[in-house]
Motif scaffolding. Structure first.
Motif, short mmCIF file in Angstrom:
data_model
loop_
_atom_site.label_atom_id
_atom_site.label_comp_id
_atom_site.label_asym_id
_atom_site.label_seq_id
_atom_site.Cartn_x
_atom_site.Cartn_y
_atom_site.Cartn_z
N UNK A 1 70.70 78.18 19.14
CA UNK A 1 70.56 78.94 20.38
C UNK A 1 71.31 78.27 21.53
N UNK A 2 71.92 79.11 22.36
CA UNK A 2 72.61 78.65 23.57
C UNK A 2 72.12 79.48 24.75
N UNK A 3 71.87 78.82 25.91
CA UNK A 3 71.49 79.55 27.12
C UNK A 3 72.73 79.70 27.99
N UNK A 4 73.09 80.96 28.27
CA UNK A 4 74.28 81.26 29.07
C UNK A 4 73.85 81.91 30.39
N UNK A 5 74.30 81.31 31.49
CA UNK A 5 73.98 81.81 32.84
C UNK A 5 75.13 82.67 33.32
N UNK A 6 74.85 83.91 33.68
CA UNK A 6 75.89 84.88 34.03
C UNK A 6 75.68 85.44 35.43
N UNK A 7 76.77 85.54 36.19
CA UNK A 7 76.78 86.27 37.44
C UNK A 7 78.14 86.94 37.53
N UNK A 8 78.23 88.12 36.91
CA UNK A 8 79.50 88.76 36.71
C UNK A 8 80.25 89.10 37.98
N UNK A 9 79.56 89.60 39.01
CA UNK A 9 80.24 89.99 40.24
C UNK A 9 80.93 88.81 40.91
N UNK B 1 80.88 84.06 37.53
CA UNK B 1 80.21 82.80 37.21
C UNK B 1 79.68 82.85 35.77
N UNK B 2 80.08 81.88 34.97
CA UNK B 2 79.64 81.75 33.59
C UNK B 2 79.34 80.27 33.34
N UNK B 3 78.06 79.94 33.23
CA UNK B 3 77.67 78.55 33.07
C UNK B 3 76.82 78.38 31.81
N UNK B 4 76.90 77.19 31.22
CA UNK B 4 76.06 76.83 30.09
C UNK B 4 74.98 75.86 30.53
N UNK B 5 73.75 76.11 30.10
CA UNK B 5 72.66 75.18 30.35
C UNK B 5 72.62 74.17 29.20
N UNK B 6 72.65 72.88 29.55
CA UNK B 6 72.62 71.84 28.54
C UNK B 6 71.36 71.01 28.57
N UNK C 1 76.47 68.64 25.98
CA UNK C 1 76.43 69.31 27.28
C UNK C 1 75.20 68.86 28.04
N UNK C 2 75.36 68.41 29.28
CA UNK C 2 74.24 67.94 30.10
C UNK C 2 74.19 68.73 31.39
N UNK C 3 72.99 69.20 31.75
CA UNK C 3 72.83 69.94 32.99
C UNK C 3 73.42 71.33 32.90
N UNK C 4 73.90 71.82 34.05
CA UNK C 4 74.47 73.17 34.16
C UNK C 4 75.95 73.01 34.48
N UNK C 5 76.81 73.47 33.56
CA UNK C 5 78.26 73.25 33.72
C UNK C 5 79.02 74.53 33.41
N UNK D 1 70.04 84.91 27.66
CA UNK D 1 70.57 85.25 28.98
C UNK D 1 69.46 85.83 29.84
N UNK D 2 69.67 85.79 31.15
CA UNK D 2 68.78 86.48 32.07
C UNK D 2 69.15 87.96 32.10
#
Length: 376
Positions: free
Chosen positions: A255-263, A266-271, A294-298, A315-316
């Motif tokens: 599993x991978x958590x992907x942070x998205x803000x398309x407008x 912004x595409x970030x990975x939670x580590x 991966x460490x933190x949010x990058x 994803x949210x």
């Protein structure tokens, strides 16, 4: 009589990883001129009572499941641990300010304003039984009991000092994940008592937050009661998940958590150390971001995504909507389609104000995510 918090001794400054994650999120959300997707107006509707997690009929091979799923909690209501909690003020507590700890005297908690990026502090105040004393909310506080409270943060989580002062709060409780910081400090200069709490993101955060918030409210015994309830609920749901997840680590969902803000592009990975890693491990999955260091949010890179090669991407809900759903994400970021999750369209989304809130609803969040992962 001054009453001190009963929490254990901790380092005077929050961890670098936590500060990094919080700072990045604030920069992402407050630094963009466009509105970011939120779940504050109409949070995802709960589904109501259902079969216990341990009795769920799950997929024989959860890694082979295909298609998107939405995780829905059974109930978004906050159940207080006490209806008339004991309170003793004034009280001196340690405020975990961003530049170091300081003693703060809380003499009046009759008008409380809890503020953080996930709505966790407000949920904790209500769970402690002090909901009637809350006068406003941040945009991430979405549970029904707080729905009629005025909002004092923007769609980008920026605090409006005018909106706050208009509510005449006697106590602001925050954790530094909303800002700008100067605005919070201006509130203190204006005579408002401000207490910073610091519960590092993860599965231990709900109980720790209960103890810190209750200390600021002059009700540490109530905090202990809530912490004990949350720890038991968490232990129960983790045991249930363990009973349905594959025994062999090789069969567990990657599993991978992907942070998205398309407008905002912004595409970030939670580590690791972001809280998402503990959530994934609690769900019986393999945190693939941790595997690649991966460490933190990058910021997401194509190379990191392909190297991680998750079976499933968390994803949210608002984030997924902001990129046009699964189809939009795959079109915008072709590298996602090169992963196993992209090829099988295996995405699990959950309401923005719930999935990483690490507050009183954390056991319910785990329960809902487990259902979406193992028995969609």
């Amino acid at each position: 009589m001054t009453r001190q918090s009963s929490r254990s001794t901790r380092a005077p400054h929050r961890s670098a990883a936590m500060v990094s994650v919080g700072a990045v999120v604030i920069a992402l959300l407050t630094g963009c001129s466009v509105s970011t997707p939120q779940s504050s107006a109409e949070p995802t509707a709960p589904v109501g009572p259902r079969v216990p997690l341990s009795e769920l009929v799950v997929a024989e091979n959860p890694r082979a499941l295909t298609g998107p799923s939405t995780a829905l909690i059974e109930s978004s209501a906050i159940v207080p641990v006490a209806t008339d909690p004991a309170q003793a003020l004034p009280v001196t507590v340690v405020s975990r300010d961003l530049d170091g700890d300081r003693d703060v005297v809380v003499s009046d908690a009759s008008r409380i304003l809890p503020l953080d990026i996930a709505g966790s502090i407000a949920a904790t105040v209500f769970a402690l039984g002090f909901g009637d004393d809350v006068v406003g909310r941040d945009i991430s506080t979405t549970f029904p009991e707080a729905a009629d409270l005025p909002i004092v943060t923007s769609s980008g989580h920026a605090i409006s000092s005018e909106a706050v002062l208009a509510l005449r709060p006697t106590l602001v409780i925050t954790d530094g994940t909303v800002g700008p910081t100067d605005v919070v400090l201006q509130l203190r200069d204006a005579g408002v008592t401000v207490v910073y709490v610091d519960a590092e993101p993860g599965l231990s955060a709900p109980a720790e937050l209960a103890r810190q918030v209750s200390a600021a409210l002059g009700s540490p015994e109530t905090g202990d009661l809530l912490a004990e309830r949350l720890e038991q609920e968490l232990a129960d749901v983790l045991a249930a998940i363990e009973s349905i997840r594959p025994d062999d680590p090789a069969d567990r969902v990657r599993i991978l958590f992907l942070y998205l803000r398309g407008a905002s592009g912004i595409y970030y990975l939670f580590g690791e150390e972001s809280g998402a890693d503990e959530l994934i491990e609690g769900l019986g999955g393999i945190d693939v971001a941790g595997e690649i260091g991966w460490v933190g949010l990058r910021p997401m890179t194509d190379e990191a995504l392909v190297a991680a090669n998750p079976d499933l991407i968390l994803v949210m809900t608002g984030g997924l909507e902001s990129v046009g759903g699964v189809d939009g994400l795959l079109a915008e970021k072709p590298a996602v389609g090169l992963t196993r999750a992209g090829e099988t369209r295996r995405f699990v989304d959950m309401d923005d104000g719930e999935v990483l809130s690490f507050g009183p609803r954390t056991p319910a969040v785990l329960d809902a995510l487990a259902r979406a992962i193992y028995a969609p």
